[in-house]
Design a protein around this motif. Structure first.
Motif, mmCIF file in Angstrom:
data_model
loop_
_atom_site.group_PDB
_atom_site.id
_atom_site.type_symbol
_atom_site.label_atom_id
_atom_site.label_comp_id
_atom_site.label_asym_id
_atom_site.label_seq_id
_atom_site.Cartn_x
_atom_site.Cartn_y
_atom_site.Cartn_z
ATOM 1 N N SER A 50 0.821 -1.214 0.000
ATOM 2 C CA SER A 50 0.000 0.000 0.000
ATOM 3 C C SER A 50 0.853 1.262 0.000
ATOM 4 O O SER A 50 0.500 2.265 -0.631
ATOM 5 C CB SER A 50 -0.942 0.000 1.207
ATOM 6 N N MET A 71 -13.833 0.841 -0.831
ATOM 7 C CA MET A 71 -13.077 -0.224 -0.154
ATOM 8 C C MET A 71 -13.934 -1.042 0.795
ATOM 9 O O MET A 71 -13.615 -2.189 1.091
ATOM 10 C CB MET A 71 -11.906 0.387 0.634
ATOM 11 N N HIS A 100 -3.283 -4.649 -0.204
ATOM 12 C CA HIS A 100 -3.009 -4.616 1.233
ATOM 13 C C HIS A 100 -2.702 -5.994 1.810
ATOM 14 O O HIS A 100 -1.795 -6.128 2.642
ATOM 15 C CB HIS A 100 -4.202 -4.020 1.982
ATOM 16 N N GLN A 133 -6.238 9.284 -2.175
ATOM 17 C CA GLN A 133 -7.094 8.360 -1.447
ATOM 18 C C GLN A 133 -6.682 6.918 -1.695
ATOM 19 O O GLN A 133 -5.889 6.614 -2.589
ATOM 20 C CB GLN A 133 -8.555 8.565 -1.844
ATOM 21 N N GLU A 134 -7.268 6.023 -0.868
ATOM 22 C CA GLU A 134 -7.040 4.595 -1.059
ATOM 23 C C GLU A 134 -7.776 4.112 -2.315
ATOM 24 O O GLU A 134 -8.614 4.821 -2.879
ATOM 25 C CB GLU A 134 -7.545 3.814 0.163
ATOM 26 N N TYR A 166 -8.144 -3.215 -3.545
ATOM 27 C CA TYR A 166 -7.692 -2.732 -2.234
ATOM 28 C C TYR A 166 -7.210 -3.899 -1.380
ATOM 29 O O TYR A 166 -6.155 -3.834 -0.735
ATOM 30 C CB TYR A 166 -8.842 -2.008 -1.539
ATOM 31 N N TYR A 174 2.014 1.809 -3.485
ATOM 32 C CA TYR A 174 0.897 2.277 -4.302
ATOM 33 C C TYR A 174 0.688 3.775 -4.110
ATOM 34 O O TYR A 174 0.524 4.523 -5.092
ATOM 35 C CB TYR A 174 -0.395 1.522 -3.932
ATOM 36 N N ARG A 175 0.681 4.241 -2.877
ATOM 37 C CA ARG A 175 0.473 5.665 -2.618
ATOM 38 C C ARG A 175 1.618 6.512 -3.179
ATOM 39 O O ARG A 175 1.414 7.662 -3.579
ATOM 40 C CB ARG A 175 0.318 5.904 -1.115
ATOM 41 N N ASP A 196 -12.393 -0.824 4.829
ATOM 42 C CA ASP A 196 -11.431 0.077 5.463
ATOM 43 C C ASP A 196 -12.024 0.719 6.706
ATOM 44 O O ASP A 196 -11.295 1.228 7.555
ATOM 45 C CB ASP A 196 -10.988 1.157 4.478
#
Length: 456
Positions: free
Chosen positions: A329, A406, A352, A340-341, A348, A332-333, A409
């Protein structure tokens, strides 16, 4: 507001005395804890008050074990327990591959706490009347929240639990909603309804399932005319409040849930079934494509989601090992232009927790759908209809709403959804007692069966 303080204090003392008279009544705190959203930060960590549902379920289970310690052997391990254990094992390696292991451990905890709650809830061996009472209380609290939401929409006040950035987000969203035909006809004021939650979108997610249940009961003849009228009135209030949140995904999930309810309850009416589904899809397409409802998307939700999905797919192609362990994650960011996620449950979960954990996660909900549909074939009356409504709404939330966000989350959203999965699980187990379609060794051992020779 000051007058509310002594009223709430007296009500709280009365509630504690009522629970003290019968400790098992603490069970009814579950819908109450899920009826509002509040996050506390006692120190370096934070938690939703809804997570106290785990403590409540643990307490009820211990009370049950104490009452039946001499005569009630341990329940046979169910497949759901195996799936939960498999999810915990498959998702655990993701912690080791994140750069911030403390945050990764917190995300892992957020994944497993709702399933721990579900496990404990299913060990409580609830009676039929308790299951019915929990369902009624959850729907009643949702109705009370809807009434508060309509009041918030009309006055712009009483937004007690609004999140830090909710006011700014609502101002932005209301301005965009006024550009659409439907949004302009709703005449949004200065606030969207949030009930006792932190945001309008969160609130709409919690309204969808009780709305599906009450709407289904409104067309259930077995409950009587007065109760049907009450359920219909409750459904109208819930739907109006859901509409006023201007949350498109909530409306689509509700429409899909009711379509699935109709398909499952009227499987023998093939021509009418096809015509009704085709008509509903045509109506939704007409509204979304020709009536300006897509004008709400000027803030780029579709474009943003497409970018999130594309970034996740690029990450998986560049680093295929993410499929095995997850834990990417942070990478990815770093690579995505979106802050945002990933607004897609499957991607997602893969990024993760890895592909094995994702497969187990979806298998859990697919098994619930399969068990509910199979059990409903041998049921009749209100319990059957409620089970189908719960099954349809949970399925639509996971597989349809999960395509755009998601879902897991949020700990509170997951606990809320698994609370209803638990109620559905109890209705399935009750079906075995009521209609004799399975062995008499389910979790509901507290239900007394008539002895041989006694009238049933």
């Amino acid at each position: 507001m000051l007058m509310a303080i002594p009223i709430l204090t007296i009500a709280g003392v009365g509630l504690l005395l009522w629970i003290a008279a019968s400790p098992l009544r603490v069970l009814y705190l579950l819908p109450v804890l899920l009826a509002f959203e509040y996050r506390v930060r006692p120190g370096i960590f934070s938690m939703d008050l809804a997570e106290l549902c785990v403590v409540v379920a643990l307490g009820v289970w211990l009370i049950r074990r104490w009452e039946q310690a001499a005569s009630d052997p341990l329940q046979e391990r169910s497949r759901e327990t195996i799936l939960i254990l498999a999810l915990a094992v498959c998702a655990a390696p993701s912690i080791l591959f994140e750069s911030d292991m403390a945050h990764a451990a917190s995300v892992y905890r957020d994944l497993l706490v709702p399933f721990l709650f579900f496990f404990l809830l299913m060990q409580c061996r609830l009676e039929r009347k308790q299951v019915h009472a929990l369902i009624k209380l959850a729907c009643a609290l949702a109705l009370a929240n809807a009434c508060l939401g309509i009041l918030q929409y009309a006055t712009g006040n009483y937004l007690w639990f609004a999140g830090a950035g909710e006011a700014e987000w609502q101002e932005y969203k209301i301005g965009l909603a006024r550009l659409s035909i439907l949004g302009e006809s709703l005449a949004p004021g200065n606030a969207l309804p949030i009930g006792m939650y932190t945001g309008a979108n969160n609130f709409a997610s919690f309204l969808s399932l009780p709305l599906c249940v009450s709407t289904t009961l409104a067309f259930t003849r077995e409950i009587g005319r007065r109760r049907r009228i009450f359920c219909l009135a409750a459904s109208l209030l819930l739907f109006v409040c859901l509409l006023l949140t201007i949350f498109r995904s909530g409306l689509v999930v509700f429409a899909a849930s009711m379509t699935l309810v109709f398909l499952l309850l009227h499987s023998e009416k093939k021509i009418a079934r096809v015509a009704a589904v085709a008509g509903l899809l045509a109506l939704l397409g007409f509204l979304f494509l020709t009536q300006g409802i897509l004008d709400w998307d000027q803030f780029g939700s579709f474009q943003g989601r497409e970018e999130m999905v594309s970034a996740a797919v690029r990450l998986i192609k560049a680093h295929p090992e993410v499929l095995l362990t997850g834990g990417f994650s942070d990478l990815y960011r770093a690579q995505s232009r979106e802050t945002q996620e990933i607004h897609n449950l499957a991607l997602y979960s893969v990024v993760h927790y890895g592909l094995p954990a994702t497969i187990v996660l979806f298998a859990f909900f697919l098994r619930f759908f399969q068990r509910a549909v199979k059990a409903a074939r041998n049921m009749h009356g209100p319990e059957r209809n409620v089970l189908i409504a719960v099954c349809a709404s949970v399925t639509a939330s996971v597989f349809l709403y999960g395509a755009t966000t998601m879902v897991i989350d949020s700990v509170q959203t997951s606990i809320w959804m698994l609370f209803w999965v638990g109620m559905g699980g109890y209705l399935i187990a009750l079906q075995k007692y009521s209609y004799g379609t399975g062995p008499q060794t389910t979790a509901l051992r507290v239900i007394a069966l008539p002895a041989q020779g006694e009238p049933a």
